[in-house]
Write an enzyme that holds these catalytic residues in place. Structure first.
Site, PDB file in Angstrom:
ATOM      1  N   SER A  36       3.787  -1.835  10.341  1.00 51.74           N
ATOM      2  CA  SER A  36       5.243  -1.823  10.521  1.00 51.74           C
ATOM      3  C   SER A  36       5.908  -3.171  10.232  1.00 51.74           C
ATOM      4  CB  SER A  36       5.608  -1.325  11.930  1.00 51.74           C
ATOM      5  OG  SER A  36       5.164   0.007  12.103  1.00 51.74           O
ATOM      6  N   GLY A  76       2.756   2.573  10.621  1.00 55.08           N
ATOM      7  CA  GLY A  76       3.693   3.665  10.391  1.00 55.08           C
ATOM      8  C   GLY A  76       4.442   4.122  11.631  1.00 55.08           C
ATOM      9  N   GLU A 106      -5.004  -4.714  11.010  1.00 58.71           N
ATOM     10  CA  GLU A 106      -3.977  -3.688  11.136  1.00 58.71           C
ATOM     11  C   GLU A 106      -4.213  -2.884  12.411  1.00 58.71           C
ATOM     12  OE1 GLU A 106      -2.101  -2.455   7.133  1.00 58.71           O
ATOM     13  OE2 GLU A 106      -3.931  -1.303   7.383  1.00 58.71           O
ATOM     14  N   ASN A 111       0.861  -1.187   0.000  1.00 56.10           N
ATOM     15  CA  ASN A 111       0.000   0.000   0.000  1.00 56.10           C
ATOM     16  C   ASN A 111       0.897   1.237   0.000  1.00 56.10           C
ATOM     17  OD1 ASN A 111      -1.783   2.064   0.542  1.00 56.10           O
ATOM     18  ND2 ASN A 111      -2.265   1.400   2.632  1.00 56.10           N
ATOM     19  N   LYS A 169       0.060   4.230  -0.250  1.00 54.48           N
ATOM     20  CA  LYS A 169      -0.602   5.426   0.305  1.00 54.48           C
ATOM     21  C   LYS A 169      -0.402   6.604  -0.649  1.00 54.48           C
ATOM     22  CE  LYS A 169      -0.023   3.352   4.770  1.00 54.48           C
ATOM     23  NZ  LYS A 169       0.049   3.520   6.227  1.00 54.48           N
ATOM     24  N   GLU A 224      -6.744   4.824   7.979  1.00 54.42           N
ATOM     25  CA  GLU A 224      -6.565   6.240   7.620  1.00 54.42           C
ATOM     26  C   GLU A 224      -7.830   6.800   6.972  1.00 54.42           C
ATOM     27  OE1 GLU A 224      -2.862   5.711   5.494  1.00 54.42           O
ATOM     28  OE2 GLU A 224      -1.921   5.142   7.391  1.00 54.42           O
ATOM     29  N   HIS A 235      -9.498   1.133   5.324  1.00 52.92           N
ATOM     30  CA  HIS A 235      -8.178   1.380   5.927  1.00 52.92           C
ATOM     31  C   HIS A 235      -8.350   2.369   7.072  1.00 52.92           C
ATOM     32  CE1 HIS A 235      -4.072   2.693   6.532  1.00 52.92           C
ATOM     33  NE2 HIS A 235      -3.692   1.591   5.918  1.00 52.92           N
TER      34      HIS A 235
END
Ligand code: PGA
Length: 255
Positions: free
Chosen positions: A217, A178, A172, A13, A15, A102, A100
């Site tokens: 991560s 991240g 996740e 991904n 992003k 985000e 996701h």
């Protein structure tokens, strides 16, 4: 069903990162590095680079696939700025991320919106990769399973359990995305087992088949121990997918 019969999947991904030049170079490097790999490898670039990345994959290995980061709940019409599932199929996508963290955080996507996107993806013939995960506060409050299974239940309720025959689930933990702080293999395996058990409660067969991948991560040096867990069928890779050597290192670990 044993893990061996579920083909591992490693998805990168990107992003909102990269440029046309980077997309071309990275895709070519990954394409060269994944020949004779026993896993499915998916690249998930930003919308504007989907065509370019799809083109650079060809002549494609059959296990090298294109994915998108999001899609509209709508199939067409007056929805400025939105991208439909059919458009993603036109560009060669097989997969699309939905929910996701985000998107859930930045765009206030509720469990119901995520379920609607999951169904929109399947209507278009895409395989949704539905992302689930708890925040650090929720984990510390002992609510991990409740939150993650609540997110999953919303999709099962809306789309039906049979829809998971053509879907991938990504766990996740939000606090691991991240941050460089990854879940331990035990922490990840425990949530993956809960997710699979929930699907099995609805359909034993689908519970054995559905691929549940981990994200947060993942790096070449921790990939092996995470990906070897019984209920972990691959990875959703953010930061480490932006560099060919680290992404390929993770792909190798998924053999
Ligand atoms: P990360 O991102 O690998 O950079 O933690 C994972 C993701 O958000 O999919």
């Amino acid at each position: 069903m044993s893990q061996q019969t579920r083909t591992p999947i490693i998805a990168g991904n990107w992003k909102m990162n990269g440029s046309a030049g980077m997309a071309q170079t990275l895709t070519e490097a990954v394409a060269q590095g994944i020949t004779s790999l026993d896993a499915e490898v998916v690249l998930i670039p930003p919308y504007p680079y989907l065509s370019l990345v799809g083109g650079a994959m060809s002549p494609s290995e059959s296990h090298f696939k294109l994915g998108a980061q999001d899609l509209s709940v709508h199939d067409q019409g007056a929805h400025t700025g939105e991208v439909s599932g059919a458009m993603l199929v036109d560009l060669g996508c097989h997969y699309v991320l939905v929910g996701h963290s985000e998107r859930r955080a930045d765009h206030h996507e509720s469990n119901e919106v995520v379920a609607a996107k999951f169904m929109a993806a399947q209507r278009a013939g895409l395989i949704p990769i539905v992302c689930l995960g708890e925040t650090l506060a929720e984990r510390e409050a002992g609510q991990t399973d409740e939150v993650v299974l609540g997110q999953l239940d919303a999709v099962i309720r809306a789309a039906g359990i049979e829809s998971f025959e053509r879907a991938v689930i990504a766990y996740e933990p939000v606090w691991a995305i991240g941050t460089g702080q990854t879940a331990t293999p035990d922490q990840a395996q425990s949530v993956h087992a809960s997710i699979r058990a929930r699907i099995r409660d609805n359909s034993d067969t689908i519970g054995g088949q559905v691929r549940v991948i981990y994200g947060g991560s993942v790096k070449p040096d921790n990939a092996q121990e995470i990906l070897s867990c019984e209920d972990i069928d691959g990875g959703l890779i953010g930061g480490a997918s932006l560099e060919a050597s680290s992404f390929l290192g993770i792909c190798q670990a998924a053999r």
